[in-house]
Design an enzyme around this catalytic site. Structure first.
Site, PDB file in Angstrom:
ATOM      1  N   CYS A 192      10.379   1.448   3.198  1.00  0.00           N
ATOM      2  CA  CYS A 192      10.906   0.644   3.141  1.00  0.00           C
ATOM      3  C   CYS A 192      12.611   0.632   3.497  1.00  0.00           C
ATOM      4  O   CYS A 192      13.806   0.220   3.726  1.00  0.00           O
ATOM      5  CB  CYS A 192      11.310  -0.493   2.178  1.00  0.00           C
ATOM      6  SG  CYS A 192      11.012  -0.656   0.463  1.00  0.00           S
ATOM      7  N   TRP A 205       1.102  -1.657  -0.009  1.00  0.00           N
ATOM      8  CA  TRP A 205      -0.006   0.079  -0.507  1.00  0.00           C
ATOM      9  C   TRP A 205       0.751   1.219   0.103  1.00  0.00           C
ATOM     10  O   TRP A 205       0.433   2.328  -0.183  1.00  0.00           O
ATOM     11  CB  TRP A 205      -0.964   0.360   1.196  1.00  0.00           C
ATOM     12  CG  TRP A 205      -0.131   0.163   2.549  1.00  0.00           C
ATOM     13  CD1 TRP A 205      -0.164  -1.427   3.464  1.00  0.00           C
ATOM     14  CD2 TRP A 205       0.671   0.741   2.978  1.00  0.00           C
ATOM     15  NE1 TRP A 205       0.864  -1.307   4.401  1.00  0.00           N
ATOM     16  CE2 TRP A 205       0.925  -0.453   4.099  1.00  0.00           C
ATOM     17  CE3 TRP A 205       0.713   1.461   3.443  1.00  0.00           C
ATOM     18  CZ2 TRP A 205       2.161   0.139   5.210  1.00  0.00           C
ATOM     19  CZ3 TRP A 205       2.060   2.743   3.921  1.00  0.00           C
ATOM     20  CH2 TRP A 205       2.029   1.608   5.025  1.00  0.00           C
ATOM     21  N   ASN A 206       1.896   1.306   0.700  1.00  0.00           N
ATOM     22  CA  ASN A 206       2.874   2.194   0.617  1.00  0.00           C
ATOM     23  C   ASN A 206       3.224   3.250  -0.765  1.00  0.00           C
ATOM     24  O   ASN A 206       2.958   4.590  -0.633  1.00  0.00           O
ATOM     25  CB  ASN A 206       4.308   2.086   1.575  1.00  0.00           C
ATOM     26  CG  ASN A 206       5.167   1.437   0.505  1.00  0.00           C
ATOM     27  OD1 ASN A 206       4.907   0.215  -0.085  1.00  0.00           O
ATOM     28  ND2 ASN A 206       6.107   1.509   1.132  1.00  0.00           N
ATOM     29  N   LYS A 246      -2.265  -8.858  -7.100  1.00  0.00           N
ATOM     30  CA  LYS A 246      -3.331  -8.574  -6.019  1.00  0.00           C
ATOM     31  C   LYS A 246      -2.818  -7.521  -5.511  1.00  0.00           C
ATOM     32  O   LYS A 246      -1.437  -7.584  -4.844  1.00  0.00           O
ATOM     33  CB  LYS A 246      -2.758  -9.418  -5.428  1.00  0.00           C
ATOM     34  CG  LYS A 246      -3.944  -9.830  -4.206  1.00  0.00           C
ATOM     35  CD  LYS A 246      -2.907 -10.144  -2.693  1.00  0.00           C
ATOM     36  CE  LYS A 246      -3.790 -10.404  -2.076  1.00  0.00           C
ATOM     37  NZ  LYS A 246      -3.826  -9.027  -1.511  1.00  0.00           N
ATOM     38  N   SER A 255       6.025  -7.832   3.689  1.00  0.00           N
ATOM     39  CA  SER A 255       6.674  -7.297   4.607  1.00  0.00           C
ATOM     40  C   SER A 255       7.812  -9.055   4.766  1.00  0.00           C
ATOM     41  O   SER A 255       7.239  -9.557   3.959  1.00  0.00           O
ATOM     42  CB  SER A 255       5.494  -8.171   6.115  1.00  0.00           C
ATOM     43  OG  SER A 255       4.797  -9.125   5.646  1.00  0.00           O
ATOM     44  N   GLU A 308      11.100  -8.238  -2.639  1.00  0.00           N
ATOM     45  CA  GLU A 308      11.022  -7.177  -1.876  1.00  0.00           C
ATOM     46  C   GLU A 308      10.297  -6.829  -1.273  1.00  0.00           C
ATOM     47  O   GLU A 308       9.584  -6.759  -0.749  1.00  0.00           O
ATOM     48  CB  GLU A 308      11.187  -5.905  -3.622  1.00  0.00           C
ATOM     49  CG  GLU A 308      11.217  -6.461  -4.818  1.00  0.00           C
ATOM     50  CD  GLU A 308      12.692  -6.109  -4.651  1.00  0.00           C
ATOM     51  OE1 GLU A 308      13.413  -5.619  -3.791  1.00  0.00           O
ATOM     52  OE2 GLU A 308      13.505  -6.990  -6.421  1.00  0.00           O
ATOM     53  N   LEU A 309      11.614  -7.313  -0.062  1.00  0.00           N
ATOM     54  CA  LEU A 309      11.094  -7.251   1.438  1.00  0.00           C
ATOM     55  C   LEU A 309      11.117  -5.945   2.130  1.00  0.00           C
ATOM     56  O   LEU A 309      11.674  -4.860   1.570  1.00  0.00           O
ATOM     57  CB  LEU A 309      11.226  -8.643   1.779  1.00  0.00           C
ATOM     58  CG  LEU A 309      10.666  -9.757   1.181  1.00  0.00           C
ATOM     59  CD1 LEU A 309      11.310 -11.347   2.063  1.00  0.00           C
ATOM     60  CD2 LEU A 309       9.613  -9.813   0.690  1.00  0.00           C
TER      61      LEU A 309
END
Length: 463
Positions: free
Chosen positions: A265, A133-134, A157, A210, A231-232
């Site tokens: 992030c 969402w960011n 998604k 996350s 990509e966490l």
């Protein structure tokens, strides 16, 4: 999981959308697969032409798209407009570069009898993109532009609090003339990911999110032997050496930690400052944070937005509480933020020791951890004492020293004299618990292609 638009500034629920049914999910996979059969045959030049049309529409309607971003996740309107422009630039990057980057690569051969060998790049098929969402538009553009250029089709998604942004991006691509089925938005829950990934027509998954989400999806992808890129999270080190320009460095620190309300992030989450300049930096940094004005994200005067949701706010406050319980000092900074909505008071954490769980955590919001390093070597040690390895930065008046220190910090990206940047022409990705794989430029373009060897050999060549 319901898909709901909730304004983070007011906590008002504005709109709710139903999840896709099992029948609709299977129909979408079928549609994306059928579209792939014709999409992959188009020349690259024709495929990227739709990206240019979409970029033009983004710029034409940037206010409309930015308002949606602000409405659904609370980003300051000016930052939301910047995100729309960045997304358009990513689309245009592939318009300009994808054709050349996908040209066959001739291989030098040691023996002429081996023939004429080359690598060709062929698309894999239908991909699932799971996005957070960011950055509602940027995250989609970052995966969609290279994968459509490569010839793949994509099912999206998006995050459950961004239904209207997800729908807007799908409509944008259709308005640009993209054939139906090449890009499909689906409102699906976590349980539906297994349904999609086990389908033989789906060839891979890209996730930004996350650690918990990445671990779960990577496990599912592995079970079905599907390619995955992750990509966490990140806890970027912001290293301030003893020769840095502290006035300017502190300003970059305030920006690097608080853009998008600290929900990035690659924001500057761990500030590691040489003891010789620690007090000066802390004073100037604190003053800069205190000057930030929190308020309505649609107000041009606002510099600090609310967090994306009440859940995000409560989670961050709990993290601060736990950090203090384990010995950290939490100092709230600046005027009181508004009580309404999802604001969190900017907070500086000091005295965070390795036996404190907070030392190894990611804080997603306006919370800064500041560490005092004995010297350069100690700063490097602290920077590398993290389970994450996404981005980072080093501040110094000596660029060569900056490069040397940067080479010793273990991350996927590092910048000298600038917080970690996101740009259309720079790769993005990390190591360790920050994930694996790369997005953007030619690296992202080739993550989901079959790199096929074609070797033409004389029939009379010896065995």
């Amino acid at each position: 999981m319901a898909f709901v638009t909730t304004n983070p500034y007011t906590n008002e629920v504005l709109k709710t959308f139903d999840n896709a049914t099992d029948t609709e999910i299977l129909a979408a996979i079928d549609k994306a697969d059928k579209a792939f059969q014709s999409w992959k045959e188009l020349p690259v030049k024709e495929r990227v032409s739709y990206l240019q049309k979409a970029a033009d529409l983004m710029r034409k309607n940037s206010d409309e798209y930015a308002k949606l971003i602000t409405l659904e996740m609370g980003k300051i309107f000016a930052e939301a407009k910047g995100e729309v422009e960045l997304s358009a630039q990513i689309l245009e990057y592939y318009v300009k570069n994808a054709e050349a980057q996908l040209q066959p690569r001739k291989l030098p051969v040691m023996d002429p009898a081996e023939g004429e060998a080359e690598l060709v790049y062929e698309p894999l098929g239908v991909l699932l993109a799971i996005e957070p969402w960011n950055f509602p538009f940027y995250q989609v553009a970052r995966i969609l532009a290279p994968q459509l250029s490569a010839g793949n089709t994509v099912i999206l998604k998006h995050a459950s609090n961004l239904p209207q942004c997800a729908m807007a991006f799908e409509k944008l691509m259709l308005d640009a003339g993209l054939p139906e089925g090449v890009f499909i938005n689906l409102f699906i829950g976590h349980k539906d990911i297994d349904t999609i990934l086990k389908d033989p027509r789906v060839c891979g998954v890209a996730l930004t999110g996350s650690e918990i989400a990445g671990s779960a999806v990577a496990q599912t992808a592995g079970k079905h032997l599907k390619k995955a890129i992750m990509e966490l999270g990140g806890a970027d080190a912001f290293v301030v050496l003893d020769d840095a320009d502290i006035e300017k460095t502190a300003k970059w620190g305030v920006f690097g930690r608080h853009w998008n309300a600290g929900q990035v992030c690659v924001s500057s989450k761990r500030m590691i400052v040489d003891a010789k300049v620690y007090d000066e930096y802390l004073e100037k940094y604190t003053a800069g944070v205190a000057a930030l004005k929190a308020g309505d994200p649609m107000d041009p005067a606002t510099q600090l937005a609310p967090l994306s949701s009440q859940r995000a706010k409560e989670g961050l406050l709990k993290q601060i509480e736990e950090a203090v319980k384990h010995g950290a000092t939490a100092t709230e900074v600046g005027p009181k933020v508004p009580e309404q909505g999802c604001f969190v008071q900017p907070t500086i954490l000091t005295n965070v020791t390795p036996d404190n769980p907070a030392y190894y955590q990611e804080f997603f919001g306006p919370v800064s951890m500041i560490f005092k390093a004995k010297d350069e070597a100690d700063a490097i040690r602290i920077a590398n004492d993290s389970p994450f390895g996404l981005g980072g930065s080093v501040f110094t008046s000596d660029n060569e020293r900056g490069r040397r220190v940067a080479s010793k910090i273990s991350t996927g990206m590092i910048f000298v004299n600038h917080p970690t940047m996101v740009k259309a022409d720079l790769p993005f990705g990390g190591i360790r618990r920050s994930g694996f794989g790369r997005e953007l430029i030619d690296l992202g373009l080739k993550e989901f292609v079959n790199i096929k060897l074609v070797d033409v050999v004389d029939i009379d060549a010896p065995f």
